[in-house]
Write a protein that holds these residues in place. Structure first.
Motif, PDB file in Angstrom:
ATOM      1  N   HIS A  39       0.837  -1.206   0.000  1.00 60.15           N
ATOM      2  CA  HIS A  39       0.000   0.000   0.000  1.00 60.15           C
ATOM      3  C   HIS A  39       0.876   1.261   0.000  1.00 60.15           C
ATOM      4  CE1 HIS A  39      -4.365  -1.119   0.873  1.00 60.15           C
ATOM      5  NE2 HIS A  39      -3.752  -2.263   0.641  1.00 60.15           N
ATOM      6  N   GLU A  40       1.960   1.209   0.766  1.00 58.78           N
ATOM      7  CA  GLU A  40       2.875   2.350   0.847  1.00 58.78           C
ATOM      8  C   GLU A  40       3.520   2.616  -0.530  1.00 58.78           C
ATOM      9  OE1 GLU A  40       4.996   2.364   4.713  1.00 58.78           O
ATOM     10  OE2 GLU A  40       6.761   2.611   3.428  1.00 58.78           O
ATOM     11  N   ASN A  41       3.971   1.547  -1.190  1.00 62.61           N
ATOM     12  CA  ASN A  41       4.589   1.706  -2.513  1.00 62.61           C
ATOM     13  C   ASN A  41       3.599   2.283  -3.531  1.00 62.61           C
ATOM     14  OD1 ASN A  41       6.876   0.623  -1.408  1.00 62.61           O
ATOM     15  ND2 ASN A  41       6.740  -1.359  -2.451  1.00 62.61           N
ATOM     16  N   ALA A  42       2.360   1.830  -3.453  1.00 59.97           N
ATOM     17  CA  ALA A  42       1.357   2.259  -4.429  1.00 59.97           C
ATOM     18  C   ALA A  42       1.019   3.745  -4.293  1.00 59.97           C
ATOM     19  CB  ALA A  42       0.090   1.421  -4.283  1.00 59.97           C
ATOM     20  N   LEU A  43       1.299   4.321  -3.119  1.00 60.18           N
ATOM     21  CA  LEU A  43       1.055   5.763  -2.946  1.00 60.18           C
ATOM     22  C   LEU A  43       1.865   6.564  -3.958  1.00 60.18           C
ATOM     23  CD1 LEU A  43       1.179   6.126   0.955  1.00 60.18           C
ATOM     24  CD2 LEU A  43      -0.841   6.288  -0.518  1.00 60.18           C
TER      25      LEU A  43
ATOM     26  N   GLY B 116      10.439 -17.096   4.616  1.00 60.50           N
ATOM     27  CA  GLY B 116       9.961 -15.930   3.862  1.00 60.50           C
ATOM     28  C   GLY B 116       9.390 -14.839   4.747  1.00 60.50           C
ATOM     29  N   HIS B 117       8.679 -15.256   5.793  1.00 60.89           N
ATOM     30  CA  HIS B 117       8.034 -14.279   6.684  1.00 60.89           C
ATOM     31  C   HIS B 117       9.073 -13.427   7.423  1.00 60.89           C
ATOM     32  CE1 HIS B 117       8.867 -17.920   8.914  1.00 60.89           C
ATOM     33  NE2 HIS B 117       8.761 -17.270  10.051  1.00 60.89           N
ATOM     34  N   LEU B 118      10.278 -13.977   7.611  1.00 58.03           N
ATOM     35  CA  LEU B 118      11.312 -13.211   8.329  1.00 58.03           C
ATOM     36  C   LEU B 118      11.794 -12.032   7.487  1.00 58.03           C
ATOM     37  CD1 LEU B 118      13.307 -16.165   9.934  1.00 58.03           C
ATOM     38  CD2 LEU B 118      11.465 -14.783  10.928  1.00 58.03           C
ATOM     39  N   LEU B 119      11.840 -12.242   6.172  1.00 56.33           N
ATOM     40  CA  LEU B 119      12.229 -11.156   5.263  1.00 56.33           C
ATOM     41  C   LEU B 119      11.212 -10.012   5.361  1.00 56.33           C
ATOM     42  CD1 LEU B 119      14.705 -11.229   3.412  1.00 56.33           C
ATOM     43  CD2 LEU B 119      13.229 -11.962   1.545  1.00 56.33           C
ATOM     44  N   ALA B 120       9.938 -10.391   5.457  1.00 52.20           N
ATOM     45  CA  ALA B 120       8.872  -9.382   5.610  1.00 52.20           C
ATOM     46  C   ALA B 120       8.992  -8.696   6.965  1.00 52.20           C
ATOM     47  CB  ALA B 120       7.500 -10.042   5.471  1.00 52.20           C
ATOM     48  N   ARG B 121       9.244  -9.484   7.985  1.00 52.04           N
ATOM     49  CA  ARG B 121       9.327  -8.963   9.357  1.00 52.04           C
ATOM     50  C   ARG B 121      10.462  -7.949   9.480  1.00 52.04           C
ATOM     51  NH1 ARG B 121       9.395 -13.665  13.830  1.00 52.04           N
ATOM     52  NH2 ARG B 121       7.470 -14.308  12.803  1.00 52.04           N
ATOM     53  N   GLN B 122      11.578  -8.231   8.784  1.00 50.12           N
ATOM     54  CA  GLN B 122      12.749  -7.355   8.879  1.00 50.12           C
ATOM     55  C   GLN B 122      12.685  -6.163   7.928  1.00 50.12           C
ATOM     56  OE1 GLN B 122      15.416 -10.482   7.983  1.00 50.12           O
ATOM     57  NE2 GLN B 122      15.322 -11.386  10.032  1.00 50.12           N
ATOM     58  N   GLY B 123      11.658  -6.091   7.111  1.00 54.54           N
ATOM     59  CA  GLY B 123      11.498  -4.956   6.203  1.00 54.54           C
ATOM     60  C   GLY B 123      12.497  -4.926   5.055  1.00 54.54           C
ATOM     61  N   GLU B 124      13.082  -6.089   4.747  1.00 50.36           N
ATOM     62  CA  GLU B 124      14.126  -6.138   3.717  1.00 50.36           C
ATOM     63  C   GLU B 124      13.597  -5.991   2.302  1.00 50.36           C
ATOM     64  OE1 GLU B 124      17.110  -5.900   4.364  1.00 50.36           O
ATOM     65  OE2 GLU B 124      17.838  -7.221   5.968  1.00 50.36           O
ATOM     66  N   THR B 125      12.268  -6.072   2.129  1.00 51.30           N
ATOM     67  CA  THR B 125      11.730  -6.012   0.769  1.00 51.30           C
ATOM     68  C   THR B 125      11.074  -4.668   0.456  1.00 51.30           C
ATOM     69  OG1 THR B 125       9.731  -7.114   1.558  1.00 51.30           O
ATOM     70  CG2 THR B 125      11.421  -8.509   0.578  1.00 51.30           C
ATOM     71  N   LYS B 126      11.267  -3.698   1.357  1.00 54.92           N
ATOM     72  CA  LYS B 126      10.812  -2.332   1.063  1.00 54.92           C
ATOM     73  C   LYS B 126      11.750  -1.691   0.047  1.00 54.92           C
ATOM     74  CE  LYS B 126       8.959  -1.410   5.679  1.00 54.92           C
ATOM     75  NZ  LYS B 126       9.168  -0.639   6.916  1.00 54.92           N
TER      76      LYS B 126
ATOM     77  N   ILE C 120      16.327  -6.376  -0.914  1.00 57.92           N
ATOM     78  CA  ILE C 120      15.748  -6.803  -2.190  1.00 57.92           C
ATOM     79  C   ILE C 120      14.307  -6.268  -2.280  1.00 57.92           C
ATOM     80  CG2 ILE C 120      15.436  -9.116  -1.092  1.00 57.92           C
ATOM     81  CD1 ILE C 120      15.536  -8.516  -4.884  1.00 57.92           C
ATOM     82  N   PRO C 121      14.153  -5.077  -2.859  1.00 59.74           N
ATOM     83  CA  PRO C 121      12.799  -4.507  -2.958  1.00 59.74           C
ATOM     84  C   PRO C 121      11.860  -5.409  -3.769  1.00 59.74           C
ATOM     85  CG  PRO C 121      14.477  -2.858  -3.477  1.00 59.74           C
ATOM     86  CD  PRO C 121      15.183  -4.174  -3.417  1.00 59.74           C
ATOM     87  N   VAL C 122      10.685  -5.650  -3.241  1.00 58.42           N
ATOM     88  CA  VAL C 122       9.703  -6.473  -3.949  1.00 58.42           C
ATOM     89  C   VAL C 122       8.403  -5.685  -4.093  1.00 58.42           C
ATOM     90  CG1 VAL C 122       8.366  -8.612  -3.915  1.00 58.42           C
ATOM     91  CG2 VAL C 122      10.743  -8.636  -3.152  1.00 58.42           C
ATOM     92  N   ASN C 123       7.881  -5.712  -5.279  1.00 59.87           N
ATOM     93  CA  ASN C 123       6.643  -5.016  -5.637  1.00 59.87           C
ATOM     94  C   ASN C 123       6.688  -3.502  -5.388  1.00 59.87           C
ATOM     95  OD1 ASN C 123       5.206  -7.163  -6.767  1.00 59.87           O
ATOM     96  ND2 ASN C 123       4.566  -7.908  -4.759  1.00 59.87           N
ATOM     97  N   PRO C 124       7.687  -2.828  -5.953  1.00 58.82           N
ATOM     98  CA  PRO C 124       7.716  -1.373  -5.836  1.00 58.82           C
ATOM     99  C   PRO C 124       6.477  -0.710  -6.447  1.00 58.82           C
ATOM    100  CG  PRO C 124       9.352  -2.135  -7.450  1.00 58.82           C
ATOM    101  CD  PRO C 124       8.853  -3.347  -6.703  1.00 58.82           C
ATOM    102  N   SER C 125       5.815  -1.383  -7.364  1.00 59.56           N
ATOM    103  CA  SER C 125       4.610  -0.815  -8.006  1.00 59.56           C
ATOM    104  C   SER C 125       3.426  -0.761  -7.049  1.00 59.56           C
ATOM    105  CB  SER C 125       4.203  -1.688  -9.193  1.00 59.56           C
ATOM    106  OG  SER C 125       3.716  -2.927  -8.716  1.00 59.56           O
ATOM    107  N   GLY C 126       3.517  -1.530  -5.953  1.00 60.62           N
ATOM    108  CA  GLY C 126       2.345  -1.721  -5.095  1.00 60.62           C
ATOM    109  C   GLY C 126       1.800  -3.133  -5.226  1.00 60.62           C
ATOM    110  N   GLY C 127       2.307  -3.849  -6.246  1.00 60.99           N
ATOM    111  CA  GLY C 127       1.916  -5.258  -6.412  1.00 60.99           C
ATOM    112  C   GLY C 127       0.453  -5.434  -6.753  1.00 60.99           C
ATOM    113  N   LEU C 128       0.045  -6.688  -6.782  1.00 63.45           N
ATOM    114  CA  LEU C 128      -1.361  -6.988  -7.073  1.00 63.45           C
ATOM    115  C   LEU C 128      -2.237  -6.385  -5.975  1.00 63.45           C
ATOM    116  CD1 LEU C 128       0.358  -9.111  -8.606  1.00 63.45           C
ATOM    117  CD2 LEU C 128      -1.501 -10.724  -8.269  1.00 63.45           C
TER     118      LEU C 128
END
Lengths: 399, 144
Positions: A187-191, A320-330, A335-343
């Motif tokens: 949601h943040e990326n999609a802004l 996988g959840h640890l990567l989300a927890r640590q904010g590494e995909t922002k 490793i940024p994932v879904n910079p577009s905001g994703g699906l």
């Protein structure tokens, strides 16, 4: 190791399968004013604006991804799009693979270019869903699950992904809070994406207290029902510069299938087809997961982005959840994932999604992604999936 | 030369699965005589070795929950049941999806024991092939 040595000579050593000379995407969201074919037109006009010397008659073939004829009571999307874009009588066909339809259309376009059959090919994806009620959309999506036992037993698509989530949580200790981080990030990326469906920041408590869809998945774990289209104009790499100064190139791709029924898999929380498709793409491009600058993956439900982290090789299986927890995909993370905001927040017009991902890769690699721009991009990965991950594609693009 | 064609063995079709369910109240599958692979519903050719030398097997009565979810939003065909619980359960190496009926979701766990229940229905209505009373097989928590 050999491959790594080769690559110090730069991208010239990479095999360029096809060039993306332009890409376009409609605004994603509820678009009551336009039909599906007009959404494709909107995306196509943007792409045309970014080419030169390209006449519509140069386009030798068209591949159109669309999930379901239920929404508009319309098959023959191949002819429809060729007609509406003024591309008659070029050969055109619809590609089907549920939510992977868009990337499968793109893949067919690459194969067409590689075969030498045509020099310029158009890949499109489209879905016009918002005319239908949630119950009708639920039913149309359910047709991508196995009909004999799964549909028969009332397994909706959210339920199928919920089964993956329950299993992952029970074995690896992932939590609803971890899944919420995916929704918050996207949601943040999609802004910063002016074409995104949802432009609204959300808090963890909002995600966790949102309406239950299929436990443990709640409304904010699910991608929205969207209208939209995206296109890519592909060309033989040798003539790409004729149409643009700044093409991007497909340097690796993969495509695998898995059982249509989730129940038949040895591990319901392991998207084997995604793993296989990514590995095929990595091998073809000669790159490692650690060399990917950013990725667009198939977060139809938040749990699936977590599973994708594992299957893409960004983290070990079960973590996988640890990567989300640590904010590494922002954006700005490891490793940024879904910079577009994703699906989740750009939106999920099902048949268009694979090409929305390609659009984001193209923009990011060219440095045109504005406020959501990822720094120092080199290799970008797109992972598109259909059914309960029963088909998966991976594409690696580079400048 | 004349081509020899044969239809899939009717003892191992999807229709045979529903016939057994409706007429005998049992869930049948196929066991491959060549490689031992189990399939439910049955398939006319083994998925692993493609042998057509098969025998029928019957799903064991007791199984274990692999995963589950309580569904709150559904399609029109299932809206009348919400909220309902769905699961994938493992019956001695054969996995099938199904609803868990007559259970409190708080008592359902990964690893919980379930039993298959069936009901033979004389008539199926609706173009979707679903009976008015829902699926003709489902799970219940063991000992409930």
């Amino acid at each position: 190791m050999e491959k790594k040595k080769d690559r110090k000579f730069g991208l010239g050593k990479l095999r360029k399968l096809a060039a993306v000379v332009a890409s376009g995407m409609s605004k994603i969201g509820r678009r009551p004013e336009l039909t599906g074919r007009e959404l494709v037109l909107e995306a196509f006009m943007e792409a045309l604006d970014f080419t030169r010397n390209l006449e519509r008659k140069d386009i030798g073939a068209i591949y159109v991804g669309s999930q379901s004829e239920t929404y508009e009571h319309q098959i023959m999307y191949g002819s429809l799009v060729a007609d509406w874009l003024g591309l008659l009588p070029s050969g055109s066909l619809r590609v089907e693979g549920c939510a992977a339809a868009g990337a499968l259309a793109f893949r067919q376009a690459v194969i067409d270019i590689m075969s030498g059959l045509h020099d310029v090919v158009l890949a499109c994806g489209v879905e016009k869903m918002s005319l239908r009620t949630t119950a009708e959309v639920t039913d149309a999506l359910m047709s991508a699950s196995e009909s004999t036992l799964e549909q028969y037993s009332g397994l909706t698509f959210p339920a199928i992904y919920a089964l993956m989530a329950t299993s992952h949580m029970a074995r690896y200790g992932s939590t609803e809070q971890d899944m919420a981080q995916i929704a918050i990030k996207n949601h943040e990326n999609a802004l910063m994406n002016p074409k995104a469906h949802i432009k609204k920041p959300i808090s963890e408590s909002e995600v966790l207290s949102s309406r239950v869809v299929a436990t443990p998945l709640k409304l904010y774990d699910c991608s929205p029902i969207s209208d939209g289209a995206a296109v890519a104009i592909l060309a033989n790499p040798e003539i790409a510069k004729h149409f643009t100064d700044s093409p991007t190139f497909v340097v690796g791709m993969g495509h695998e299938t898995d059982t249509i029924g989730l129940y038949e898999r040895e591990d319901v929380a392991w998207p084997a087809a995604v793993f296989g498709a990514c590995n095929e793409a990595y091998k073809m491009a000669g790159v490692e997961p650690t060399e990917i600058s950013f990725a667009e993956v198939h977060d139809c439900f938040t749990i699936n982005e977590i599973l994708a982290y594992e299957a893409c090789g960004f983290v070990e299986r079960g973590r996988g959840h640890l990567l989300a927890r640590q904010g590494e995909t922002k954006i700005g993370g490891k490793i940024p994932v879904n910079p577009s905001g994703g699906l989740k927040a750009r939106g999920h017009p099902v048949g268009a999604t694979g090409l929305c991902q390609i659009y984001e890769l193209h923009l990011q690699l060219l440095g045109e992604a504005g406020g959501r721009q990822v720094e120092n991009t080199k290799f970008a990965l797109a992972v598109n999936e259909g059914g309960s991950n029963a088909v998966a594609t991976a594409h690696i693009l580079s400048k | 030369m004349q081509r020899h064609t044969s239809s899939p063995n009717e003892n191992f079709t999807i229709q045979s699965f529903f016939d057994a369910l409706r007429n005998q109240g049992i869930l049948i599958g196929a066991l491959c005589n060549r490689c031992g692979w189990k399939m439910l519903p049955p398939r006319p050719a083994c998925t692993k070795c493609f042998s057509t030398e098969l025998q029928r097997l019957q799903l064991p009565k007791s199984g274990k929950v692999i995963s589950f979810s309580e569904v709150h939003v559904s399609s029109d065909a299932f809206s009348r049941y919400v909220p309902y619980i769905v699961a994938i359960a493992d019956f001695d190496g054969i996995r099938i999806p199904g609803m868990i009926k007559n259970a409190n979701v708080k008592k359902v766990r990964v690893g919980a024991l379930v039993e298959v229940r069936t009901k033979a229905l004389s008539k199926i209505s609706g173009a979707d092939g679903l009976s008015q009373d829902g699926p003709e097989y489902w799970f219940e928590l063991a000992g409930e």
